[in-house]
Design a protein around this motif. Structure first.
Motif, PDB file in Angstrom:
ATOM      1  N   ASP A 180       6.381   8.603 -18.923  1.00 39.31           N
ATOM      2  CA  ASP A 180       5.476   9.437 -18.129  1.00 39.31           C
ATOM      3  C   ASP A 180       5.845  10.890 -18.418  1.00 39.31           C
ATOM      4  N   LYS A 201      -0.494  19.921 -14.913  1.00 37.99           N
ATOM      5  CA  LYS A 201       0.769  20.604 -14.634  1.00 37.99           C
ATOM      6  C   LYS A 201       0.919  21.780 -15.618  1.00 37.99           C
ATOM      7  N   ALA A 223       9.993  14.192 -16.856  1.00 41.14           N
ATOM      8  CA  ALA A 223      10.333  15.154 -15.805  1.00 41.14           C
ATOM      9  C   ALA A 223       9.571  14.760 -14.550  1.00 41.14           C
ATOM     10  N   TYR A 236       7.723   8.628  -8.747  1.00 43.58           N
ATOM     11  CA  TYR A 236       6.834   7.951  -9.706  1.00 43.58           C
ATOM     12  C   TYR A 236       7.469   6.673 -10.235  1.00 43.58           C
TER      13      TYR A 236
HETATM   14  C1  PLP Z   1       2.291  15.140 -11.265  1.00 44.70           C
HETATM   15  C2  PLP Z   1       2.767  13.896 -11.845  1.00 44.70           C
HETATM   16  C3  PLP Z   1       1.921  12.820 -12.043  1.00 44.70           C
HETATM   17  C4  PLP Z   1       0.485  12.858 -11.611  1.00 44.70           C
HETATM   18  O1  PLP Z   1       0.406  12.636 -10.246  1.00 44.70           O
HETATM   19  P1  PLP Z   1      -0.305  13.565  -9.163  1.00 44.70           P
HETATM   20  O2  PLP Z   1       0.526  13.362  -7.934  1.00 44.70           O
HETATM   21  O3  PLP Z   1      -1.668  13.008  -9.010  1.00 44.70           O
HETATM   22  O4  PLP Z   1      -0.304  14.980  -9.624  1.00 44.70           O
HETATM   23  C5  PLP Z   1       2.427  11.685 -12.632  1.00 44.70           C
HETATM   24  N1  PLP Z   1       3.718  11.612 -13.018  1.00 44.70           N
HETATM   25  C6  PLP Z   1       4.551  12.640 -12.836  1.00 44.70           C
HETATM   26  C7  PLP Z   1       5.965  12.504 -13.282  1.00 44.70           C
HETATM   27  C8  PLP Z   1       4.118  13.807 -12.238  1.00 44.70           C
HETATM   28  O5  PLP Z   1       4.986  14.817 -12.060  1.00 44.70           O
END
Ligand code: PLP
Length: 367
Positions: A142, A168, A115, A66
């Motif tokens: 995030d 989540k 995380a 991310y």
């Molecule tokens: C799960 C998650 C997201 C959302 O993304 P998806 O892949 O669409 O589930 C955004 N940031 C983090 C840190 C995540 O773990």
């Protein structure tokens, strides 16, 4: 014929605003909360496109995929980007962040993932927040994978932009998300001529048309089913108690980590230090010569309902993700996951001790 999902009375502005207030309480913030009508990438991109601009310098902390995505958006906005990347099996330290900030006094934006479900690590936001506050930069976090899985203290940690999603540890749908916005973040957005306006990415539109207008009329039709599901998530978290919910996630992570180590057969926690391991999901490293996606496929063939996945991209060969979040943060799910992985590993000829794994996991759960 009426249908319970389809024939609904319209969601009122008052009910929408009540969900916002409950999300603010969950995030421990007195700042404005905007419930964004889409997956969490929507507010994450909205924050970056509103807060970054040509002439700004951003410190982008990369502890997984991310963080890499954020760097791309920041560069897109014309910001100068300093990437602070650490190995994905560790966490960044506050000292590393402080050092990066000291080296570039002009840094005015910091992006950090709390995380990362994709890599299984978690970062020490309280200490990092102190360093960011001392420097004065705007701080975006995030918290999609940390909310409801571990403590999240938006205001106490000095987080200006805190982004969450419901999919989540909240145990909800992926189609709705939220962001809390501090007063100085609103000021920064308003002063940025490049910040999205009249756009689905625009947080300023929500401020003008919803917040500043007294939250009396929604600017457009809300994603009603997702809003109802988010409300149901909050009901469930409030009924169970947030402390109980985060404790379940911490136990699931400790049990999975201990169980995998006791299983043998070369399986090991991917995140090296337990203190850097995220409560939301546990990542495991497969032994040399054992392909993680093949192992996961064998385990899922035996028990298709388990929350197992191989790592994304290049990590698919060596990383297993045990996504023990939401309702899967439960002893039964952890034990079944260890059993299925152990049986799949045994098929490769590896010596595994299922009993020891179950015993270690059970002991660690109650810890
Ligand atoms: C799960 C998650 C997201 C959302 O993304 P998806 O892949 O669409 O589930 C955004 N940031 C983090 C840190 C995540 O773990």
């Amino acid at each position: 014929m009426t249908h319970p999902l389809l024939d609904l009375a319209p969601l009122t502005a008052a009910r929408f605003a009540a969900v916002e207030r409950r999300v603010a309480a969950l995030l421990e913030t007195g700042n404005d909360v905007v419930i964004t009508q889409g997956e969490a990438l929507l507010p994450l991109e909205g924050c970056i496109r509103s807060g970054a601009r040509p002439g700004s310098t951003a410190l982008n902390v990369v502890t997984g995929p991310y963080g890499q995505t954020f760097g791309g958006w920041l560069r897109d906005c014309g910001a100068e980007v300093v990437d602070l990347e650490v190995p994905y099996d560790t966490a960044v330290t506050a000292a590393q962040v402080a050092e990066a900030l000291a080296a570039r006094p002009e840094i005015d934006f910091v992006s950090l993932v709390h995380a990362e479900a994709a890599t299984g690590n978690t970062n020490p936001v309280a200490e990092i927040g102190e360093a960011v506050r001392a420097h004065g930069a705007l701080f975006m976090l995030d918290a999609v994978a940390s909310v409801a899985a571990e403590p999240l203290r938006t205001d106490a940690w000095g987080v200006d932009l805190c982004v969450i999603g419901a999919q989540k540890a909240m145990g909800g749908p992926a189609g709705v998300s939220a962001v809390s916005v501090s007063e100085r973040a609103w000021e920064r957005f308003a002063a940025n001529p490049g910040a999205p306006r009249r756009s689905y990415l625009s947080l300023l539109d929500w401020k003008q048309r919803w917040i500043d207008a007294g939250r009396r009329a929604l600017p457009h039709a809300p994603a009603q089913l997702e809003m109802l599901a988010l409300e149901a998530c909050l009901d469930r978290i409030e009924a169970d108690g947030l402390k109980t919910v985060t404790a379940r996630h911490a136990s699931a992570a400790a049990a999975t980590r201990a169980g995998a180590a006791a299983l043998g057969g070369g399986l090991a926690p991917y995140v090296r230090e337990a203190r850097d391991a995220a409560p939301v999901a546990t990542t495991l490293r497969t032994p040399a010569g054992v392909d993680a996606s093949a192992l996961v496929a064998r385990a899922l063939a035996a028990d298709p309902g388990l929350p197992l996945a191989a790592g994304g991209g290049a990590l698919a060969a060596e990383m297993i993700r045990v996504n023990h979040y939401g309702p899967d943060a439960a002893p039964g799910t952890v034990l079944s996951s260890l059993t299925a992985l152990g049986a799949a590993l045994a098929e490769t000829g590896a010596p595994v001790d299922l009993l020891a794994a179950r015993r270690a996991a059970t002991e660690a759960w109650t810890g």
